[in-house]
Motif scaffolding. Sequence first.
Motif, PDB file in Angstrom:
ATOM      1  N   MET A   1      40.049  60.719   0.551  1.00  0.00           N
ATOM      2  CA  MET A   1      40.339  59.607   1.446  1.00  0.00           C
ATOM      3  C   MET A   1      41.679  59.850   2.139  1.00  0.00           C
ATOM      4  N   LYS A   2      41.680  59.560   3.431  1.00  0.00           N
ATOM      5  CA  LYS A   2      42.909  59.696   4.218  1.00  0.00           C
ATOM      6  C   LYS A   2      43.306  58.342   4.796  1.00  0.00           C
ATOM      7  N   ILE A   3      44.574  58.191   5.059  1.00  0.00           N
ATOM      8  CA  ILE A   3      45.078  57.041   5.793  1.00  0.00           C
ATOM      9  C   ILE A   3      45.546  57.556   7.143  1.00  0.00           C
ATOM     10  N   TYR A   4      44.866  57.120   8.200  1.00  0.00           N
ATOM     11  CA  TYR A   4      45.245  57.472   9.560  1.00  0.00           C
ATOM     12  C   TYR A   4      45.968  56.296  10.204  1.00  0.00           C
ATOM     13  N   LEU A   5      47.084  56.573  10.826  1.00  0.00           N
ATOM     14  CA  LEU A   5      47.804  55.576  11.607  1.00  0.00           C
ATOM     15  C   LEU A   5      47.578  55.868  13.079  1.00  0.00           C
ATOM     16  N   ASP A   6      47.280  54.830  13.827  1.00  0.00           N
ATOM     17  CA  ASP A   6      47.305  54.915  15.284  1.00  0.00           C
ATOM     18  C   ASP A   6      48.789  54.992  15.677  1.00  0.00           C
ATOM     19  N   MET A   7      49.066  55.442  16.867  1.00  0.00           N
ATOM     20  CA  MET A   7      50.457  55.498  17.316  1.00  0.00           C
ATOM     21  C   MET A   7      50.826  54.280  18.154  1.00  0.00           C
ATOM     22  N   ASP A   8      50.181  54.119  19.298  1.00  0.00           N
ATOM     23  CA  ASP A   8      50.577  53.129  20.298  1.00  0.00           C
ATOM     24  C   ASP A   8      50.305  51.712  19.800  1.00  0.00           C
ATOM     25  N   GLY A   9      51.360  50.944  19.624  1.00  0.00           N
ATOM     26  CA  GLY A   9      51.258  49.584  19.116  1.00  0.00           C
ATOM     27  C   GLY A   9      51.416  49.488  17.613  1.00  0.00           C
ATOM     28  N   VAL A  10      51.346  50.646  16.915  1.00  0.00           N
ATOM     29  CA  VAL A  10      51.474  50.681  15.461  1.00  0.00           C
ATOM     30  C   VAL A  10      52.812  51.295  15.048  1.00  0.00           C
ATOM     31  N   ILE A  11      53.119  52.491  15.550  1.00  0.00           N
ATOM     32  CA  ILE A  11      54.430  53.093  15.250  1.00  0.00           C
ATOM     33  C   ILE A  11      55.232  53.403  16.517  1.00  0.00           C
ATOM     34  N   ALA A  12      54.585  53.425  17.668  1.00  0.00           N
ATOM     35  CA  ALA A  12      55.261  53.674  18.950  1.00  0.00           C
ATOM     36  C   ALA A  12      55.124  52.428  19.832  1.00  0.00           C
ATOM     37  N   ASP A  13      56.226  51.984  20.400  1.00  0.00           N
ATOM     38  CA  ASP A  13      56.228  50.752  21.197  1.00  0.00           C
ATOM     39  C   ASP A  13      55.739  51.022  22.619  1.00  0.00           C
ATOM     40  N   PHE A  14      54.456  51.287  22.736  1.00  0.00           N
ATOM     41  CA  PHE A  14      53.811  51.603  24.006  1.00  0.00           C
ATOM     42  C   PHE A  14      53.903  50.434  24.983  1.00  0.00           C
ATOM     43  N   PHE A  15      53.504  49.259  24.526  1.00  0.00           N
ATOM     44  CA  PHE A  15      53.420  48.109  25.433  1.00  0.00           C
ATOM     45  C   PHE A  15      54.800  47.556  25.778  1.00  0.00           C
ATOM     46  N   GLY A  16      55.720  47.587  24.836  1.00  0.00           N
ATOM     47  CA  GLY A  16      57.089  47.176  25.139  1.00  0.00           C
ATOM     48  C   GLY A  16      57.711  48.075  26.193  1.00  0.00           C
ATOM     49  N   SER A  17      57.383  49.355  26.144  1.00  0.00           N
ATOM     50  CA  SER A  17      57.898  50.300  27.142  1.00  0.00           C
ATOM     51  C   SER A  17      57.277  50.046  28.516  1.00  0.00           C
ATOM     52  N   ILE A  18      56.002  49.655  28.545  1.00  0.00           N
ATOM     53  CA  ILE A  18      55.361  49.298  29.820  1.00  0.00           C
ATOM     54  C   ILE A  18      56.048  48.067  30.413  1.00  0.00           C
ATOM     55  N   GLU A  19      56.280  47.073  29.567  1.00  0.00           N
ATOM     56  CA  GLU A  19      56.933  45.847  30.035  1.00  0.00           C
ATOM     57  C   GLU A  19      58.320  46.141  30.605  1.00  0.00           C
ATOM     58  N   LYS A  20      59.045  47.013  29.935  1.00  0.00           N
ATOM     59  CA  LYS A  20      60.381  47.380  30.404  1.00  0.00           C
ATOM     60  C   LYS A  20      60.290  48.161  31.722  1.00  0.00           C
ATOM     61  N   LYS A  21      59.372  49.120  31.792  1.00  0.00           N
ATOM     62  CA  LYS A  21      59.244  49.950  32.993  1.00  0.00           C
ATOM     63  C   LYS A  21      58.896  49.112  34.229  1.00  0.00           C
ATOM     64  N   PHE A  22      57.988  48.152  34.056  1.00  0.00           N
ATOM     65  CA  PHE A  22      57.536  47.349  35.196  1.00  0.00           C
ATOM     66  C   PHE A  22      58.268  46.008  35.315  1.00  0.00           C
ATOM     67  N   ASN A  23      59.270  45.807  34.438  1.00  0.00           N
ATOM     68  CA  ASN A  23      60.098  44.602  34.462  1.00  0.00           C
ATOM     69  C   ASN A  23      59.246  43.326  34.421  1.00  0.00           C
ATOM     70  N   ILE A  24      58.383  43.244  33.398  1.00  0.00           N
ATOM     71  CA  ILE A  24      57.509  42.085  33.206  1.00  0.00           C
ATOM     72  C   ILE A  24      57.655  41.602  31.763  1.00  0.00           C
ATOM     73  N   ASP A  25      57.213  40.366  31.521  1.00  0.00           N
ATOM     74  CA  ASP A  25      57.316  39.790  30.179  1.00  0.00           C
ATOM     75  C   ASP A  25      56.202  40.251  29.248  1.00  0.00           C
ATOM     76  N   HIS A  26      55.022  40.504  29.807  1.00  0.00           N
ATOM     77  CA  HIS A  26      53.889  40.938  28.995  1.00  0.00           C
ATOM     78  C   HIS A  26      53.046  41.916  29.820  1.00  0.00           C
ATOM     79  N   TRP A  27      52.578  42.973  29.169  1.00  0.00           N
ATOM     80  CA  TRP A  27      51.839  44.019  29.892  1.00  0.00           C
ATOM     81  C   TRP A  27      50.581  43.488  30.576  1.00  0.00           C
ATOM     82  N   LYS A  28      50.010  42.387  30.073  1.00  0.00           N
ATOM     83  CA  LYS A  28      48.812  41.827  30.703  1.00  0.00           C
ATOM     84  C   LYS A  28      49.107  41.187  32.061  1.00  0.00           C
ATOM     85  N   GLN A  29      50.392  41.110  32.434  1.00  0.00           N
ATOM     86  CA  GLN A  29      50.759  40.604  33.756  1.00  0.00           C
ATOM     87  C   GLN A  29      50.529  41.647  34.850  1.00  0.00           C
TER      88      GLN A  29
END
Length: 166
Positions: A1-29
Motif C-alpha cells: 500500500m502506498k500513500i500518494y499526495l496530490d500537489m496542487d491544493g494539498v502541498i503546493a499553494d496553486f490557487f493562492g498563487s493564481i489569486e495573487k497573480k491575477f490580483n483577485i480574492d478567489h480563483w473562481k472570479q
Amino acid sequence: MKIYLDMDGVIADFFGSIEKKFNIDHWKQLDDPVLAIEGFRNTDWFYTLKPFDTSAKLVEAARNIAGYNGYGICSSPITNDDHNSGYWKRRWLEDNGFMPKVKNFIITQEKWKFATEEITGEPNILVDDKFDNITRWRAAGGIGLRYQANESDIDLLIKDMIDCYS
C-alpha cells in the motif's frame, strides 16, 4: 500500500498563487479559469508556487506512515503539458525536500489508474483536494481522502491516513 499526495491544493499553494497573480480574492472570479491555467503551459509556473505551512508536516507524516518506499506524489499536469509540468513539479519537490522515490512520482490526468497495487490489488491511498479525483480513485478500488490545505484540519487528515493504512 502506498500513500500518494496530490500537489496542487494539498502541498503546493496553486490557487493562492493564481489569486495573487491575477490580483483577485478567489480563483473562481476568473472569467475562464481553464484558459488562465492553460496560459501557464510551457512555463515554470509550478516551480514558483509556495508550499503551505502544513506541507512539511503532511509529507513527514506520509513518509512515517508508509515508509520511504510507500510515500508518493500523484499529480496532474496542465493539459497537453505533461513533460514540462512534470519537470517543474519535480524540481519544486526536490527543492522543498518532498520528492519521493522516482518510481513513486506520478504525473497523470488519470490518477485512478494507480488506485491499487498492480500485482497485489491492494488499495492505495490518495490525498487530493479535487472531489472528482477522489470519486474516480474510490471507484477504481483505492482509498481517497479529500484534503484542502487552506481549509482542512491537518491533524484529522493524519489520523485518517493512519487509520486507513493500518
